[in-house]
Scaffold this motif. Sequence first.
Motif, PDB file in Angstrom:
ATOM      1  N   CYS A  37       1.021  -1.314  -0.033  1.00 42.61           N
ATOM      2  CA  CYS A  37       0.185   0.105  -0.036  1.00 42.61           C
ATOM      3  C   CYS A  37       1.050   1.281  -0.028  1.00 42.61           C
ATOM      4  CB  CYS A  37      -0.892  -0.025   1.216  1.00 42.61           C
ATOM      5  SG  CYS A  37      -2.270  -1.265   0.943  1.00 42.61           S
ATOM      6  N   GLN A  38       1.852   1.221   0.728  1.00 40.63           N
ATOM      7  CA  GLN A  38       2.802   2.358   0.758  1.00 40.63           C
ATOM      8  C   GLN A  38       3.401   2.535  -0.424  1.00 40.63           C
ATOM      9  OE1 GLN A  38       2.732   4.127   3.767  1.00 40.63           O
ATOM     10  NE2 GLN A  38       3.897   5.787   2.713  1.00 40.63           N
ATOM     11  N   GLU A  39       3.765   1.429  -1.177  1.00 36.17           N
ATOM     12  CA  GLU A  39       4.668   1.761  -2.459  1.00 36.17           C
ATOM     13  C   GLU A  39       3.697   2.203  -3.455  1.00 36.17           C
ATOM     14  OE1 GLU A  39       6.429  -1.973  -3.104  1.00 36.17           O
ATOM     15  OE2 GLU A  39       7.836  -1.877  -1.569  1.00 36.17           O
ATOM     16  N   ILE A  40       2.511   1.550  -3.396  1.00 34.98           N
ATOM     17  CA  ILE A  40       1.408   2.077  -4.217  1.00 34.98           C
ATOM     18  C   ILE A  40       1.189   3.545  -4.418  1.00 34.98           C
ATOM     19  CG2 ILE A  40      -0.945   1.728  -5.411  1.00 34.98           C
ATOM     20  CD1 ILE A  40      -0.375  -1.315  -4.772  1.00 34.98           C
ATOM     21  N   THR A  41       1.011   3.870  -3.024  1.00 42.11           N
ATOM     22  CA  THR A  41       0.412   5.467  -2.570  1.00 42.11           C
ATOM     23  C   THR A  41       1.446   6.362  -3.078  1.00 42.11           C
ATOM     24  OG1 THR A  41      -0.717   4.686  -0.760  1.00 42.11           O
ATOM     25  CG2 THR A  41       0.032   6.988  -0.669  1.00 42.11           C
ATOM     26  N   GLU A  42       2.958   6.126  -3.158  1.00 44.00           N
ATOM     27  CA  GLU A  42       4.015   6.903  -3.496  1.00 44.00           C
ATOM     28  C   GLU A  42       4.027   6.753  -4.908  1.00 44.00           C
ATOM     29  OE1 GLU A  42       7.455   5.072  -1.331  1.00 44.00           O
ATOM     30  OE2 GLU A  42       6.585   5.766   0.544  1.00 44.00           O
ATOM     31  N   SER A  43       3.717   5.827  -5.680  1.00 42.61           N
ATOM     32  CA  SER A  43       3.637   5.788  -7.139  1.00 42.61           C
ATOM     33  C   SER A  43       2.549   6.269  -7.873  1.00 42.61           C
ATOM     34  CB  SER A  43       4.149   4.574  -7.417  1.00 42.61           C
ATOM     35  OG  SER A  43       3.283   3.736  -7.344  1.00 42.61           O
ATOM     36  N   THR A  44       1.415   6.666  -6.842  1.00 42.02           N
ATOM     37  CA  THR A  44       0.440   7.114  -7.623  1.00 42.02           C
ATOM     38  C   THR A  44      -0.374   8.362  -7.013  1.00 42.02           C
ATOM     39  OG1 THR A  44      -1.241   5.560  -6.308  1.00 42.02           O
ATOM     40  CG2 THR A  44      -0.272   4.470  -8.461  1.00 42.02           C
ATOM     41  N   THR A  45      -1.623   8.554  -7.336  1.00 36.15           N
ATOM     42  CA  THR A  45      -2.340   9.572  -6.708  1.00 36.15           C
ATOM     43  C   THR A  45      -3.446   9.161  -5.720  1.00 36.15           C
ATOM     44  OG1 THR A  45      -3.931   9.881  -8.407  1.00 36.15           O
ATOM     45  CG2 THR A  45      -2.103  11.437  -8.678  1.00 36.15           C
ATOM     46  N   LEU A  46      -3.331   7.896  -5.529  1.00 37.22           N
ATOM     47  CA  LEU A  46      -4.166   7.220  -4.514  1.00 37.22           C
ATOM     48  C   LEU A  46      -3.779   7.606  -3.213  1.00 37.22           C
ATOM     49  CD1 LEU A  46      -4.998   3.862  -6.560  1.00 37.22           C
ATOM     50  CD2 LEU A  46      -6.618   5.917  -6.237  1.00 37.22           C
ATOM     51  N   THR A  47      -4.842   7.545  -2.201  1.00 34.64           N
ATOM     52  CA  THR A  47      -4.511   7.532  -0.612  1.00 34.64           C
ATOM     53  C   THR A  47      -4.416   6.184  -0.275  1.00 34.64           C
ATOM     54  OG1 THR A  47      -6.719   7.507   0.048  1.00 34.64           O
ATOM     55  CG2 THR A  47      -5.832   9.532  -0.644  1.00 34.64           C
ATOM     56  N   TYR A  48      -3.629   6.166   1.070  1.00 31.01           N
ATOM     57  CA  TYR A  48      -3.272   4.887   1.511  1.00 31.01           C
ATOM     58  C   TYR A  48      -4.849   4.042   1.643  1.00 31.01           C
ATOM     59  CZ  TYR A  48      -1.668   1.459   4.784  1.00 31.01           C
ATOM     60  OH  TYR A  48      -1.369   0.061   5.326  1.00 31.01           O
ATOM     61  N   PRO A  49      -5.594   4.715   2.406  1.00 34.24           N
ATOM     62  CA  PRO A  49      -6.845   3.940   2.552  1.00 34.24           C
ATOM     63  C   PRO A  49      -7.389   3.586   1.420  1.00 34.24           C
ATOM     64  CG  PRO A  49      -6.771   5.934   3.912  1.00 34.24           C
ATOM     65  CD  PRO A  49      -5.562   6.102   3.056  1.00 34.24           C
ATOM     66  N   ASP A  50      -7.307   4.187   0.231  1.00 30.71           N
ATOM     67  CA  ASP A  50      -7.916   3.662  -1.012  1.00 30.71           C
ATOM     68  C   ASP A  50      -7.415   2.708  -1.603  1.00 30.71           C
ATOM     69  OD1 ASP A  50      -9.887   5.803  -0.975  1.00 30.71           O
ATOM     70  OD2 ASP A  50      -8.598   7.225  -2.311  1.00 30.71           O
ATOM     71  N   VAL A  51      -6.046   2.736  -1.571  1.00 36.08           N
ATOM     72  CA  VAL A  51      -5.090   1.377  -1.955  1.00 36.08           C
ATOM     73  C   VAL A  51      -5.511   0.290  -1.137  1.00 36.08           C
ATOM     74  CG1 VAL A  51      -2.751   0.443  -2.164  1.00 36.08           C
ATOM     75  CG2 VAL A  51      -3.391   2.959  -2.969  1.00 36.08           C
ATOM     76  N   LEU A  52      -5.587   0.309   0.056  1.00 36.81           N
ATOM     77  CA  LEU A  52      -5.775  -0.785   0.971  1.00 36.81           C
ATOM     78  C   LEU A  52      -7.264  -1.304   0.702  1.00 36.81           C
ATOM     79  CD1 LEU A  52      -4.923  -2.582   3.315  1.00 36.81           C
ATOM     80  CD2 LEU A  52      -6.106  -0.706   4.836  1.00 36.81           C
ATOM     81  N   ALA A  53      -8.154  -0.377   0.535  1.00 41.53           N
ATOM     82  CA  ALA A  53      -9.438  -1.104   0.379  1.00 41.53           C
ATOM     83  C   ALA A  53      -9.463  -1.644  -0.965  1.00 41.53           C
ATOM     84  CB  ALA A  53     -10.598   0.196   0.186  1.00 41.53           C
ATOM     85  N   CYS A  54      -9.075  -1.253  -1.931  1.00 38.68           N
ATOM     86  CA  CYS A  54      -8.730  -2.033  -3.268  1.00 38.68           C
ATOM     87  C   CYS A  54      -7.837  -3.252  -3.494  1.00 38.68           C
ATOM     88  CB  CYS A  54      -7.946  -1.072  -4.375  1.00 38.68           C
ATOM     89  SG  CYS A  54      -9.105   0.489  -4.981  1.00 38.68           S
TER      90      CYS A  54
END
Length: 143
Positions: A37-54
């Motif tokens: 989640c942290q890596e995806i958050t840093e490389s996209t415009t998504l927030t941590y909770p959004d990435v975690l939910a996905c």
Amino acid sequence: MIKYVKVRRRISTGTNPGNKFLARLFRGNDVSIDQLCQEITESTTLTYPDVLACLKAFEINIAKHIQNGSAVKFNILGAFIPKIKAKAMNTLEEVDATTIKSASCRFFPSVDFKRSLSKTNFVEADLNIKGIQLPDGEEEIIP
């Protein structure tokens, strides 16, 4: 880069049995969903909770489809395909759900993923632990 260690194994089959040496995978630390989640958050415009939910929904839905007997295919990674083990019976009439021993899932990497894995570099893992304290009377073991 994949790390490996050198190990000695006793080989008892084949034309040249005996003690042999080979490379074995040295697994690094497991990657947690939190780290992903942290890596995806840093490389996209998504927030941590959004990435975690996905990722949670992704995980739940993949499991659901596999448990329903469907393969789940990804373009880059490959396919997760359900499989069963069943007991062989003498007649067609004897085969039913009770003859199924277990269900599991296999992963089949895509051609592209296999190709990228074939280009992976390998390096021997450094097993020297800096600052290790050996008990009195013990000597350092040199591989």
